[in-house]
Design a protein around this motif. Structure first.
Motif, PDB file in Angstrom:
ATOM      1  N   ARG A  72       0.827  -1.219   0.000  1.00  0.00           N
ATOM      2  CA  ARG A  72       0.000   0.000   0.000  1.00  0.00           C
ATOM      3  C   ARG A  72       0.856   1.262   0.000  1.00  0.00           C
ATOM      4  N   ARG A  73       2.073   1.133  -0.587  1.00  0.00           N
ATOM      5  CA  ARG A  73       2.968   2.290  -0.686  1.00  0.00           C
ATOM      6  C   ARG A  73       3.399   2.540  -2.130  1.00  0.00           C
ATOM      7  N   GLY A  74       2.704   1.897  -3.100  1.00  0.00           N
ATOM      8  CA  GLY A  74       2.995   2.151  -4.511  1.00  0.00           C
ATOM      9  C   GLY A  74       3.961   1.190  -5.167  1.00  0.00           C
ATOM     10  N   VAL A  75       4.487   0.238  -4.412  1.00  0.00           N
ATOM     11  CA  VAL A  75       5.463  -0.702  -4.960  1.00  0.00           C
ATOM     12  C   VAL A  75       4.824  -1.597  -6.024  1.00  0.00           C
ATOM     13  N   GLY A  76       3.685  -2.172  -5.717  1.00  0.00           N
ATOM     14  CA  GLY A  76       3.000  -3.055  -6.658  1.00  0.00           C
ATOM     15  C   GLY A  76       2.573  -2.325  -7.917  1.00  0.00           C
ATOM     16  N   ARG A  77       2.017  -1.144  -7.758  1.00  0.00           N
ATOM     17  CA  ARG A  77       1.600  -0.337  -8.919  1.00  0.00           C
ATOM     18  C   ARG A  77       2.812  -0.011  -9.798  1.00  0.00           C
ATOM     19  N   PHE A  78       3.938   0.343  -9.169  1.00  0.00           N
ATOM     20  CA  PHE A  78       5.171   0.623  -9.900  1.00  0.00           C
ATOM     21  C   PHE A  78       5.594  -0.600 -10.714  1.00  0.00           C
ATOM     22  N   ALA A  79       5.564  -1.769 -10.098  1.00  0.00           N
ATOM     23  CA  ALA A  79       5.981  -3.000 -10.774  1.00  0.00           C
ATOM     24  C   ALA A  79       5.047  -3.349 -11.938  1.00  0.00           C
ATOM     25  N   VAL A  80       3.746  -3.208 -11.727  1.00  0.00           N
ATOM     26  CA  VAL A  80       2.783  -3.509 -12.797  1.00  0.00           C
ATOM     27  C   VAL A  80       2.946  -2.521 -13.947  1.00  0.00           C
ATOM     28  N   THR A  81       3.171  -1.264 -13.653  1.00  0.00           N
ATOM     29  CA  THR A  81       3.389  -0.266 -14.706  1.00  0.00           C
ATOM     30  C   THR A  81       4.609  -0.648 -15.552  1.00  0.00           C
ATOM     31  N   ALA A  82       5.680  -1.072 -14.910  1.00  0.00           N
ATOM     32  CA  ALA A  82       6.872  -1.509 -15.639  1.00  0.00           C
ATOM     33  C   ALA A  82       6.567  -2.735 -16.494  1.00  0.00           C
ATOM     34  N   LEU A  83       5.775  -3.648 -15.962  1.00  0.00           N
ATOM     35  CA  LEU A  83       5.380  -4.837 -16.726  1.00  0.00           C
ATOM     36  C   LEU A  83       4.586  -4.451 -17.966  1.00  0.00           C
ATOM     37  N   GLY A 126      -6.857 -11.997  -0.405  1.00  0.00           N
ATOM     38  CA  GLY A 126      -6.129 -12.310  -1.631  1.00  0.00           C
ATOM     39  C   GLY A 126      -5.818 -11.071  -2.455  1.00  0.00           C
ATOM     40  N   PRO A 127      -5.288 -11.282  -3.640  1.00  0.00           N
ATOM     41  CA  PRO A 127      -4.817 -10.169  -4.467  1.00  0.00           C
ATOM     42  C   PRO A 127      -5.880  -9.489  -5.329  1.00  0.00           C
ATOM     43  N   GLU A 128      -7.112  -9.962  -5.300  1.00  0.00           N
ATOM     44  CA  GLU A 128      -8.141  -9.470  -6.212  1.00  0.00           C
ATOM     45  C   GLU A 128      -8.326  -7.946  -6.159  1.00  0.00           C
ATOM     46  N   ALA A 129      -8.435  -7.388  -4.978  1.00  0.00           N
ATOM     47  CA  ALA A 129      -8.655  -5.939  -4.855  1.00  0.00           C
ATOM     48  C   ALA A 129      -7.486  -5.162  -5.459  1.00  0.00           C
ATOM     49  N   PHE A 130      -6.274  -5.624  -5.219  1.00  0.00           N
ATOM     50  CA  PHE A 130      -5.103  -4.965  -5.808  1.00  0.00           C
ATOM     51  C   PHE A 130      -5.179  -5.002  -7.329  1.00  0.00           C
ATOM     52  N   PHE A 131      -5.464  -6.175  -7.892  1.00  0.00           N
ATOM     53  CA  PHE A 131      -5.509  -6.280  -9.353  1.00  0.00           C
ATOM     54  C   PHE A 131      -6.587  -5.381  -9.944  1.00  0.00           C
ATOM     55  N   HIS A 132      -7.709  -5.256  -9.285  1.00  0.00           N
ATOM     56  CA  HIS A 132      -8.753  -4.341  -9.754  1.00  0.00           C
ATOM     57  C   HIS A 132      -8.271  -2.892  -9.689  1.00  0.00           C
ATOM     58  N   ARG A 133      -7.606  -2.522  -8.590  1.00  0.00           N
ATOM     59  CA  ARG A 133      -7.123  -1.138  -8.427  1.00  0.00           C
ATOM     60  C   ARG A 133      -6.138  -0.733  -9.522  1.00  0.00           C
ATOM     61  N   PRO A 154     -11.751  -8.848 -14.777  1.00  0.00           N
ATOM     62  CA  PRO A 154     -11.991 -10.284 -15.020  1.00  0.00           C
ATOM     63  C   PRO A 154     -12.554 -10.522 -16.421  1.00  0.00           C
ATOM     64  N   VAL A 155     -11.998 -11.544 -17.103  1.00  0.00           N
ATOM     65  CA  VAL A 155     -12.453 -11.891 -18.454  1.00  0.00           C
ATOM     66  C   VAL A 155     -12.810 -13.376 -18.580  1.00  0.00           C
ATOM     67  N   GLY A 156     -12.584 -14.145 -17.536  1.00  0.00           N
ATOM     68  CA  GLY A 156     -12.885 -15.574 -17.601  1.00  0.00           C
ATOM     69  C   GLY A 156     -12.320 -16.295 -16.402  1.00  0.00           C
ATOM     70  N   GLU A 157     -12.213 -17.608 -16.548  1.00  0.00           N
ATOM     71  CA  GLU A 157     -11.610 -18.402 -15.482  1.00  0.00           C
ATOM     72  C   GLU A 157     -10.886 -19.599 -16.086  1.00  0.00           C
ATOM     73  N   THR A 158      -9.955 -20.131 -15.315  1.00  0.00           N
ATOM     74  CA  THR A 158      -9.205 -21.306 -15.752  1.00  0.00           C
ATOM     75  C   THR A 158     -10.054 -22.552 -15.535  1.00  0.00           C
ATOM     76  N   GLU A 159      -9.558 -23.653 -16.034  1.00  0.00           N
ATOM     77  CA  GLU A 159     -10.258 -24.920 -15.823  1.00  0.00           C
ATOM     78  C   GLU A 159     -10.267 -25.337 -14.356  1.00  0.00           C
ATOM     79  N   TYR A 160      -9.478 -24.649 -13.523  1.00  0.00           N
ATOM     80  CA  TYR A 160      -9.427 -24.936 -12.086  1.00  0.00           C
ATOM     81  C   TYR A 160     -10.252 -23.954 -11.267  1.00  0.00           C
ATOM     82  N   GLY A 161     -10.955 -23.033 -11.942  1.00  0.00           N
ATOM     83  CA  GLY A 161     -11.804 -22.074 -11.249  1.00  0.00           C
ATOM     84  C   GLY A 161     -11.107 -20.802 -10.813  1.00  0.00           C
ATOM     85  N   GLU A 162      -9.854 -20.611 -11.218  1.00  0.00           N
ATOM     86  CA  GLU A 162      -9.161 -19.379 -10.885  1.00  0.00           C
ATOM     87  C   GLU A 162      -9.627 -18.270 -11.832  1.00  0.00           C
TER      88      GLU A 162
END
Length: 150
Positions: A90-101, A123-130, A135-143
Motif C-alpha cells: 500500500r505504498r505504490g510498490v506493486g503499482r510501480f511493478a505492474v506499470t513496468a510490466l 487475496g490479491p483481487e482488490a489490488f488487481f482491480h485497483r 476479469p475476463v474468464g476463469e481457468t479450468e481450475y476455477g481461478e
C-alpha cells in the motif's frame, strides 16, 4: 517510499526476494518463489523477472512471461507473480511493478497482459482491480483470469 527502481533477478537479490514477508493469510494465495524462478530455466526467452529496489533494499518482485511455447490463449502475456514485502504494501510498490510490466509488454508488441489469481478474502483481487485488471474468464481450475488491455 521515495524512489523505486527495477533490477533483474540475480544471485545478489534472490535471497532477499525469497525472504519477502507476507501479511497474515496471504501465504495461501502464493506458490513458493522457487516455482516462479524455475520458469526462467524452462523458457528463459519468454520469462521476465524483476526485483523492485527501494531506499532500504529489496521491497518487491514481479514475474511474467510473454509468448513462449503455450497453446493456452490466456498464458501468452501473463503476470505470474507479484510479491511486495508486508511492510511496503500500500505504498505504490506493486503499482510501480505492474506499470513496468505493462511497458515491457508494449515493447514486445503485446496488446494486453493477463493475470490469474484465486479469489478470496485477503487475496490479491482488490489490488488487481485497483491497478486496472478486469476479469475476463476463469481457468479450468476455477481461478480468475483478468486482463489489462494496452
Amino acid at each position: 517510499m521515495t524512489e523505486l527502481r527495477l533490477v533483474e533477478l540475480s544471485a545478489e537479490t534472490i535471497v532477499a526476494v525469497n525472504n519477502l514477508s507476507l501479511k497474515p493469510g496471504q501465504e495461501q494465495f502464493l506458490a513458493p518463489v522457487s516455482y516462479g524462478i524455475a520458469a526462467t530455466v524452462l523458457d528463459p526467452s519468454s520469462t521476465w523477472q524483476r526485483v523492485v529496489i527501494g531506499d532500504e533494499g529489496v521491497v518487491g518482485f514481479i514475474s511474467a512471461s510473454f509468448g513462449g511455447e503455450t497453446t493456452i490463449d490466456y498464458l501468452d502475456s501473463v503476470l505470474w507473480r507479484i510479491n511486495v514485502d508486508a511492510d511496503d504494501q500500500r505504498r505504490g510498490v506493486g503499482r510501480f511493478a505492474v506499470t513496468a510490466l505493462l511497458e515491457e509488454a508494449r515493447s514486445r508488441g503485446f496488446d494486453h497482459v493477463n493475470v490469474i489469481y484465486e479469489a478470496g478474502e485477503g487475496g490479491p483481487e482488490a489490488f488487481f482491480h485497483r491497478v486496472g485488471f478486469t476479469p475476463v474468464g476463469e481457468t479450468e481450475y476455477g481461478e480468475v483470469v483478468a486482463q489489462i488491455r494496452l
